[in-house]
Write an enzyme that holds these catalytic residues in place. Structure first.
Site, PDB file in Angstrom:
ATOM      1  N   GLU A  68      23.865 -16.877  20.106  1.00 59.79           N
ATOM      2  CA  GLU A  68      24.766 -16.197  19.062  1.00 59.79           C
ATOM      3  C   GLU A  68      23.576 -15.926  17.876  1.00 59.79           C
ATOM      4  O   GLU A  68      23.811 -14.809  17.345  1.00 59.79           O
ATOM      5  CB  GLU A  68      25.506 -17.495  18.265  1.00 59.79           C
ATOM      6  CG  GLU A  68      26.893 -17.436  19.151  1.00 59.79           C
ATOM      7  CD  GLU A  68      27.548 -16.390  19.395  1.00 59.79           C
ATOM      8  OE1 GLU A  68      27.531 -15.449  18.349  1.00 59.79           O
ATOM      9  OE2 GLU A  68      28.449 -16.151  20.360  1.00 59.79           O
ATOM     10  N   ASP A  81      32.739 -11.464  14.257  1.00 54.72           N
ATOM     11  CA  ASP A  81      31.453 -10.631  14.273  1.00 54.72           C
ATOM     12  C   ASP A  81      31.876  -9.174  14.056  1.00 54.72           C
ATOM     13  O   ASP A  81      33.141  -8.987  13.719  1.00 54.72           O
ATOM     14  CB  ASP A  81      30.654 -10.637  15.402  1.00 54.72           C
ATOM     15  CG  ASP A  81      31.663 -10.288  16.680  1.00 54.72           C
ATOM     16  OD1 ASP A  81      32.873 -10.175  16.545  1.00 54.72           O
ATOM     17  OD2 ASP A  81      30.771 -10.237  17.643  1.00 54.72           O
ATOM     18  N   TYR A 128      29.847 -16.939  10.273  1.00 56.23           N
ATOM     19  CA  TYR A 128      30.048 -16.629  11.479  1.00 56.23           C
ATOM     20  C   TYR A 128      29.539 -17.435  12.847  1.00 56.23           C
ATOM     21  O   TYR A 128      30.139 -17.847  13.702  1.00 56.23           O
ATOM     22  CB  TYR A 128      29.545 -15.002  11.695  1.00 56.23           C
ATOM     23  CG  TYR A 128      29.576 -14.739  13.508  1.00 56.23           C
ATOM     24  CD1 TYR A 128      30.560 -14.491  14.056  1.00 56.23           C
ATOM     25  CD2 TYR A 128      28.255 -14.615  13.881  1.00 56.23           C
ATOM     26  CE1 TYR A 128      30.625 -14.376  15.525  1.00 56.23           C
ATOM     27  CE2 TYR A 128      28.220 -14.399  15.343  1.00 56.23           C
ATOM     28  CZ  TYR A 128      29.447 -14.131  16.163  1.00 56.23           C
ATOM     29  OH  TYR A 128      29.326 -14.112  17.475  1.00 56.23           O
TER      30      TYR A 128
END
Length: 405
Positions: A46, A145, A127
């Site tokens: 991520e 996202d 996020y």
């Protein structure tokens, strides 16, 4: 704002999960169906995927795991090694935060499993915290996202342009998260945006949420999300100096300050980057006295907020040359271990890669208006001497007339 849509059904998470079970992408950081996700791999992927594509991240992710297989190994690594492994991914403050976060997680004995706990770690925003909490720990959290923003803005036809619409999009995304399989749901929405609900020419006919999508019903799917046009930044120019030491072919490098653009990354010395930089005066910024040669062309690189053009100067210096203060000579075969960002790799390639010999100039086109010169008449040579046919052994011819009887 979102207007009520009585004629459209609400998107159902179950429909998306059925589609995901059939069409999920196989990604190196994604746990196989029925397997328990690894929080370290989820977190690492991520962070890497921020502002970067899946295709670009895959080789970096594999090399990172080979070099730092656990969060403890990453925490124990020197910063230079982390920055070197990250070089080329851009946004280098992420690499420094990644290292700091690994140290905090290793000290705590593992990742926290809630959004609130994850948000307290270095480099983890809303996020990333939502993605890790949902994917790694199956918490009912939304991971919003760019793909998810596009999907939600089309589902609800959100007229507010980005970035002002982000709070509205997040609230709607959170309202869609199911209590069961929230981790799979988070990845399903990402896959939907990456494979079907694409920025251009979305494959709406294949979408499991086609019926409740308001933008699709209005035929305006490609116009969402609304965005305010951003003007490109002003072009900046500068000079870069590549000094190669005789003997070991080492290259002069320095480390940029830890804060700011390309912080803590390596580079050949450069001038300041300004819109009005004049390369004709570039030698005034050279790091040491040498016979600098200005190379043809420029190196171009585009950062998030501005494009850059660097004029490259090359010099070969004596084998005993000492590096100026704050700089170092790195052997050519060790450059791969230096944390060189993409822009500086371009500079070194421009200076060090062998150049092909210039091609000969093309022949001028024929002048069709002027008649061609007539071919020259060859000069006639001397005539060959004709030899007599009478053999030399024959009796000589007498010229005294007939013999009298």
């Amino acid at each position: 704002m979102v207007a009520p849509a009585a004629s459209h059904s609400r998107p159902d998470a179950a429909d998306l999960l059925v589609w995901y079970d059939r069409h999920r992408r196989a990604l190196p950081w994604r746990a196989a169906p029925g397997s328990v996700p690894d929080p370290y791999r989820v977190w690492l992927s991520e962070i890497m995927l921020q502002q970067t594509t899946v295709a670009a991240v895959k080789p970096y992710f594999a090399r990172f795991l080979e070099r730092f297989p656990t969060v403890a190994a990453l925490a124990a690594a020197p910063e230079e090694a982390v920055m070197s492994a990250w070089a080329g991914l851009g946004y280098y403050s992420r690499a420094r935060n990644l290292h700091a976060c690994a140290k905090a997680v290793a000290a705590a004995g593992g990742f926290p499993d809630t959004v609130e706990g994850l948000r307290r770690l270095p480099g983890i925003g809303a996020y990333t915290a939502g993605a890790i909490a949902a994917i790694a720990f199956d918490r009912p959290a939304a991971a919003v996202d760019g793909n998810v923003e596009r999907v939600v803005s089309r589902l609800f036809a959100i007229e507010t342009p980005l970035p002002a619409a982000r709070a509205e999009i997040r609230a709607l995304a959170e309202s869609l998260v199911p209590r069961t399989r929230p981790g799979d749901f988070a990845q399903a929405v990402m896959d939907l945006g990456a494979t079907l609900c694409t920025p251009k020419r979305p494959a709406c006919a294949l979408c499991p949420w086609m019926a409740p999508c308001r933008a699709r019903a209005e035929g305006l799917q490609e116009s969402f999300p609304r965005k305010i046009r951003r003007e490109p930044g002003l072009l900046r120019r500068g000079a870069a100096f590549v000094a190669v030491r005789a003997g070991d072919e080492a290259v002069l490098l320095r480390t940029r300050p830890p804060e700011g653009l390309l912080g803590s990354m390596a580079e050949p010395p450069t001038s300041a980057w300004t819109p009005d930089y004049d390369p004709a005066h570039g030698l005034l910024d050279a790091p040491l006295d040498a016979r600098w040669k200005r190379l043809p062309g420029v190196v171009r690189h585009t950062f998030t907020h501005f494009p850059l053009e660097l004029t490259v100067f090359l010099a070969r210096v004596a084998a005993r040359t000492e590096a100026p203060e704050g700089m170092r000579f790195t052997p050519r075969d060790a450059l791969a271990d230096e944390p060189l960002p993409g822009a500086m790799r371009k500079v070194l390639a421009h200076a060090l890669e062998p150049r092909a010999a210039p091609a000969p100039p093309p022949a001028p086109p024929p002048d069709l208006a002027t008649p061609p010169e007539p071919p020259a008449v060859p000069r006639r040579g001397p005539l060959p001497k004709v030899l007599p046919r009478r053999p030399a052994s024959a009796a000589p011819i007498r010229k005294d007339g007939p013999r009298k009887r």
